[in-house]
Design an enzyme around this catalytic site. Structure first.
Site, short mmCIF file in Angstrom:
data_model
loop_
_atom_site.label_atom_id
_atom_site.label_comp_id
_atom_site.label_asym_id
_atom_site.label_seq_id
_atom_site.Cartn_x
_atom_site.Cartn_y
_atom_site.Cartn_z
N ARG B 63 0.82 -1.22 0.00
CA ARG B 63 0.00 0.00 0.00
C ARG B 63 0.86 1.27 0.00
O ARG B 63 0.46 2.30 -0.53
CB ARG B 63 -0.93 -0.03 1.21
CG ARG B 63 -1.95 1.10 1.29
CD ARG B 63 -2.90 0.87 2.45
NE ARG B 63 -3.50 2.10 2.97
CZ ARG B 63 -4.69 2.57 2.60
NH1 ARG B 63 -5.40 1.94 1.72
NH2 ARG B 63 -5.15 3.70 3.12
N ILE B 89 -7.18 7.75 -1.05
CA ILE B 89 -7.10 6.29 -1.04
C ILE B 89 -7.89 5.87 0.19
O ILE B 89 -7.69 6.40 1.29
CB ILE B 89 -5.63 5.80 -1.02
CG1 ILE B 89 -5.56 4.27 -0.97
CG2 ILE B 89 -4.83 6.38 0.11
CD1 ILE B 89 -4.13 3.73 -1.19
N SER B 90 -8.85 4.96 0.00
CA SER B 90 -9.79 4.65 1.09
C SER B 90 -9.08 4.03 2.29
O SER B 90 -8.00 3.44 2.16
CB SER B 90 -10.85 3.67 0.60
OG SER B 90 -11.59 4.24 -0.43
N GLN B 91 -9.74 4.14 3.42
CA GLN B 91 -9.29 3.50 4.64
C GLN B 91 -9.17 1.99 4.38
O GLN B 91 -10.08 1.40 3.78
CB GLN B 91 -10.37 3.79 5.69
CG GLN B 91 -10.14 3.22 7.05
CD GLN B 91 -11.35 3.48 7.96
OE1 GLN B 91 -12.33 4.10 7.54
NE2 GLN B 91 -11.28 3.01 9.18
#
Lengths: 820, 241
Positions: B63, B89-91
């Site tokens: 990530r 960028i999503s959790q």
């Protein structure tokens, strides 16, 4: 010197108002509250600074005033230019502690101009103690002009040009104070500074102060799309409108569109207000079939229950709901829009694109505030349609929770109901929130309004449906009949919308298409419609109690007891449960109070001066604290009370604020005379009269006037509501005048007393008062949310009485004597 | 330093070397956090655990290579991060939840609308046969495409374009994930979903997912939607005894 004070005072007030506007544009308005509270830091710091440095500054008054005024001007521009380069992201505060550091940097930056500006006024009070009444009058008059002036100027020039103007005012004030007829050097300095006031701000490159929208606002995101471009903008105090064309990837704005819909919206122009709150102007070429998608939204429901209705659209925006009414064959459409610039965009700049929508024979457009338009008029409609006015992003983030709204209160609903034809509908569409908030609060508000209208069975007049992201509430002027209920069921089923409530609805009819984990909407609406409404509202973790004109905070859903749970769930994807506005306001108050305490008490602790250990300093603190709090409590409460009466929030701010400051200025000018007359009579009058001290008279007169206002204003407003605007403005000023006149007196009376007995404490008293008045803006909102504006005025009366009480005893002189 | 990092992203193989630089342990921590939070999402999932295949892939996906370099130290924190252009960028927990809800099989073809940094596509790629991803912002589409290629995700195809019309040439789809902010669900996307297929849409602002919307396309072509909060939240306090 006095004109310079007025100019500085006007510039400070204008800067405060302008910053609110600028932060609402580049960030979101609830953070504007936080940043503006730093004005307090500037005022407090100034009081402390002057208390410590007055000995050195007083003999150099002109130079010190001029330097501070010029620095105010320069730093007003510089703070904004630098602040725009701080990478603060309001939306990330819950996740990223670094954002708090950035916020602190913003605080420190914006403290500087307020510190310099407050130094000018504080210095004048310190240096010319014998003229306090006059200085205060010029200070108040300047503040009034500044507040009014900035609202007027914002109609004419862009916010960044207003910033230049304010910077110029600061430097011009420096020039004015330097001017002296018999001193050539000072005359030269004055001319130089006045020239600089014009040239310097004008020479600042636009790129230094250009507005930099948060990249997470709708406008910034829209402009990332290839081919998207700004094709026009228009600024006014009501907001910065930006028109965007996006030919490659169109807007396709259709809130609540059914998933079954196959009609793509025609090309649209996006209109952003303050970089967010998207409204669209839809291309209309006269072919109604291109608008078929408008029949596939929840807001179309009432058109399936009425034939060729007369329609009132409250919040017409770019005209989407007017098109919807046209599509459904409305015979007469009244469209009300608050912002005349938005009307002009549809009517003039983009008239061809919009197909002359606002000039069609069946359409009449009114530039007015929705609530007062309804309250003042006599017309009746078959349908009053209230479309979505705010953006989805702003709605889910709860950023409106601190905005007063007079369109969603019980009293507003009663106004709407009285203007519905028999069998007519009020239809209100909101973004859907999970768990439900807005829609259930509207439901509770409608029930309360119907009950107040004497309807015994209000639950028989309501219906609620929802799509996957909008809800529409219907309130009928009459009981819903079987045919209408059939129509609602058919409409919903054909578009895969869910039924949430209608009289006699079965539980198994709910939650069929857009399935939730429970029948939240049906159960909530049914509980509100049933006998256990109060218990349901009490047990709900969001505040669903109906908003009223006295507490017009429809968008405030926050409840303290749910906060620990919200914070705990934040990391698990529950960040959106927290309604932002209120906790931020509260944090602002805590921070403001802490700063206030540090700034007021610290200098006295640090200073070894005899005056700073004065036995009466606690009383002086209490007196100026109470006055600072109370003055703005009254001002803010009265602005709110006059919003619906005057018909426009800006007009209310302009009339009430200028009325208060001008009449208070006149009162402060009359204060020394009153005090002298009372002193003269003390010796000759009887024992009762001899107990009266000067401050008692204005306080008692103010208290009486305030209580009379509270008792009589509602009836007076009802009576005067149909009057023409000019008459209502005149009546408002006449109502405010006595109140404000007496409110202007206690401050100069008190400060003159301090100046006579303990002159070294004058800047400190001024700082305390400044701190309190900034804090009071925040406190007034919190009190109004909980107790209502009537209580805010009541508390102000108590504060004035308390101030008078603490100031009755004589003040000790620095040397140890006692005197009045 | 910046040049090295850029090369690491662009050159196949070097990403793995950078990945070994202490990130594996942090990724394992991230997975533990996701597993802990999964208990709260029991209503959404219908069970107490996230699919182990999803966690396995997320436990291997670097990530930190999908976030701006200055934020790499925070890449495995369970929170959304800004990636520029107003996008996030999503959790990680939300990524895991959405991927699980999509129930991707090894032979599935999946469409992603809103490539962003490419992280969601990188998580989907090992689980599906083919992933097609559309991004509206050209700069993001370009960098995500390069990044995915550098990391060896040959099964992911990216392009710049209007997500409203989907990517019919690549479909029909067993699953669609719309990670772009959507104020409406484009009907053409529903049309490109196979009967029995499923669409997942997070609804909410850039830093706060309010709820997840699931669209199931039934065998007869009709759609049914489900809206779930990612957390276990009851809107009532308990009734007093």
């Amino acid at each position: 010197m006095l004109p310079a004070i007025s100019v500085v005072s006007a510039a400070i007030l204008a800067y405060e108002v302008l910053l609110m506007r600028l932060f609402a544009i580049v960030q979101w308005h609830h953070f504007a509250y936080m940043v503006i509270s730093i004005a307090l830091l500037g005022f407090g710091a100034s009081g402390s600074f002057l208390a410590l440095a007055q000995g050195w500054l007083k003999p150099r008054f002109v130079a010190a005033f001029a330097v501070n005024a010029a620095l105010f001007g320069v730093s007003a521009l510089a703070a904004f230019a630098l602040g725009e380069r701080v990478p603060f992201n309001a939306l990330e505060v819950l996740w990223n502690p670094r954002q708090l550091l950035y916020l602190l940097v913003l605080y420190l930056l914006f403290t500087v101009p307020f510190f310099c500006g407050a130094n000018c006024i504080g210095l004048a009070f310190t240096r010319y103690g014998e003229q306090i009444g006059r200085i205060y009058r010029y200070d108040l008059m300047g503040a009034g002009l500044g507040a009014l002036g900035i609202v007027a100027v914002l109609f004419l020039v862009s916010p960044t040009d207003c910033l230049r103007l304010i910077a110029g005012l600061g430097i011009a004030a420096a020039g004015l104070v330097c001017f002296a007829r018999n001193d050539a050097r000072r005359r030269l300095a004055a001319v130089g500074l006045l020239a600089a006031a014009v040239l310097l701000p004008a020479l600042v490159p636009q790129s230094w102060i250009a507005l930099r929208f948060s990249e997470y606002k709708g406008l910034s995101m829209a402009l990332q799309v290839p081919g998207a471009e700004v094709i026009g903008d228009s600024s006014s105090p009501l907001g910065l409108l930006t028109v965007v064309r996006s030919p490659t990837i169109p807007f396709r704005h259709a809130p609540g569109l059914s998933l079954d819909s196959t009609v793509e919206p025609p090309p649209q122009l996006g209109v952003f207000t303050d970089g967010d709150a998207l409204s669209v102007i839809t291309r209309y070429d006269g072919r109604l079939d291109a608008l078929g998608y408008l029949d596939d939204t929840t807001a179309a429901l009432p058109y399936h229950l009425l034939q060729g209705p007369s329609v009132l659209v409250l919040g017409a925006g770019g005209g989407g709901d007017v098109l919807q009414a046209l599509y459904h064959g409305a015979r007469r459409i009244d469209a009300v829009e608050l912002n005349p610039r938005l009307i002009a965009l549809v009517r003039r700049e983009h008239a061809a694109f919009a197909g002359g929508l606002y000039d069609r024979p069946e359409v009449t457009v009114h530039a007015a505030e929705a609530r007062s338009f309804v309250a003042r008029g006599q017309a009746q409609w078959d349908l009053i349609q209230m479309p979505l006015l705010d953006s989805f992003g702003a709605s889910v983030a709860g950023v409106h929770s601190l905005s007063e709204s007079y369109v969603y209160t019980v009293e507003a609903f009663r106004d709407y109901l009285r203007h519905l034809e028999a069998g007519g509908f009020l239809a209100i569409t909101r973004w859907l929130k999970l768990p439900p908030r807005d829609s259930l609060k509207l439901f509770a508000t409608a029930l309360a309004a119907l009950e107040r209208e004497g309807i015994a069975t209000p639950q028989e007049r309501l219906a609620l449906i929802r799509s996957w992201n909008t809800t529409t509430l219907l309130v009928k002027n009459g009981a819903l009949g079987a045919a209408e209920i059939d129509g609602i069921r058919r409409f919903a089923a054909q578009r895969s919308f869910d039924l949430a409530y209608y009289p006699g609805m079965r539980p198994d009819e709910a939650n069929r298409f857009n399935v939730l984990d429970a029948r939240h909407f049906f159960e909530g609406a049914s509980a509100l419609a049933g006998p256990r409404r109060a218990e349901f509202i009490e047990r709900y973790k969001f505040d669903l109690a109906a908003a009223r004109d006295d507490r017009p905070y429809f968008f405030d859903f926050f409840r303290w007891r749910a906060l620990p749970e919200f914070l705990e769930l934040r990391a698990q994807g529950g960040a959106a449960l927290l309604e932002w506005g209120y906790p931020i306001l509260f944090a602002t108050l805590v921070q403001a109070s802490a700063l206030g305490v540090v700034l007021i008490l610290l200098p006295l602790r640090l200073s070894r001066r005899k005056s700073n250990r004065h036995p009466d300093r606690a009383r002086i603190l209490a007196y100026f604290l109470a006055l600072g709090l109370a003055f703005l409590f009254v001002e803010i409460a009265f602005i709110q009370r006059f919003v619906v009466f005057l018909g426009h929030p800006l007009l209310a701010v302009a009339v009430v604020l200028s009325g208060f400051l001008v009449f208070a200025g006149l009162g402060s000018g009359a204060a020394p005379g009153l005090a002298r007359r009372l002193e003269r009579r003390r010796g000759t009058a009887g024992p009762l009269f001899s107990r009266i001290v000067p401050v008692d008279v204005p306080v008692l007169a103010f208290g009486t006037a305030a209580l009379l206002h509270l008792a009589l204003l509602p009836a007076l407003f009802d009576w005067m509501m149909p009057w023409p605007e000019a008459a209502r403005v005149a009546a408002s000023l006449a109502l405010i005048a006595p109140l404000a006149f007496f409110m202007g007196m206690p401050f100069p009376i008190g400060l003159s007393r301090v100046s006579e007995r303990v002159p070294e404490l004058v800047p400190w008293a001024w700082g305390v008062n400044g701190c309190a008045s900034v804090a009071s803006a925040i406190l007034a909102t919190i009190l109004a949310i909980h107790l209502g504006f009537t209580a805010v005025v009541g508390i102000a009366v108590v504060l004035y009485l308390a101030a008078a009480a603490v100031f009755r005893a004589p003040l000790a002189t620095v040397g140890g004597g006692v005197g009045r | 330093m910046a040049l090295c990092a850029a090369l690491a992203v662009l050159l196949p193989g070097t990403g793995r070397a950078l990945d070994e630089d202490g990130h594996a342990a942090r990724r394992a921590d991230m997975i533990r956090v996701i597993e802990r939070h999964a208990f709260s999402a029991v209503k959404a999932l219908g069970r107490r655990r996230i699919d182990s295949r999803v966690l396995d892939v997320m436990g291997r996906t670097p990530r930190h290579l999908f976030v701006p370099e200055r934020l790499r130290g925070e890449a495995y924190d369970d929170r959304p991060l800004p990636i520029g252009y107003g996008q996030t960028i999503s959790q990680p927990f939300i990524v895991a939840l959405m991927t699980d809800l999509l129930a991707v099989g090894p032979e599935d073809v999946v469409l992603e609308v809103g490539t962003g940094s490419g992280y969601q596509a990188a998580v989907l790629a090992p689980l599906a046969r083919r992933v097609c991803s559309i991004e509206i912002i050209p700069e993001l589409a370009r960098s995500a495409g390069q990044r995915l290629e550098a990391l060896g995700h040959a099964g992911v195809e990216t392009r710049t374009g209007d997500g409203y019309y989907g990517w019919p040439e690549c479909g029909p789809y067993d699953g669609i994930v719309v990670t772009a902010a959507a104020s409406q669900i484009p009907p053409p996307l529903v049309g490109q979903l196979k009967p029995g297929g499923r669409m997942v849409i997070p609804v909410g602002g850039p830093f706060a997912t309010q709820w997840l919307m699931l669209v199931d396309k039934l065998a007869d072509g009709r759609v049914k939607t489900r809206q779930v909060l990612p957390v276990a939240f009851v809107p009532f306090t308990r009734r007093s005894p």
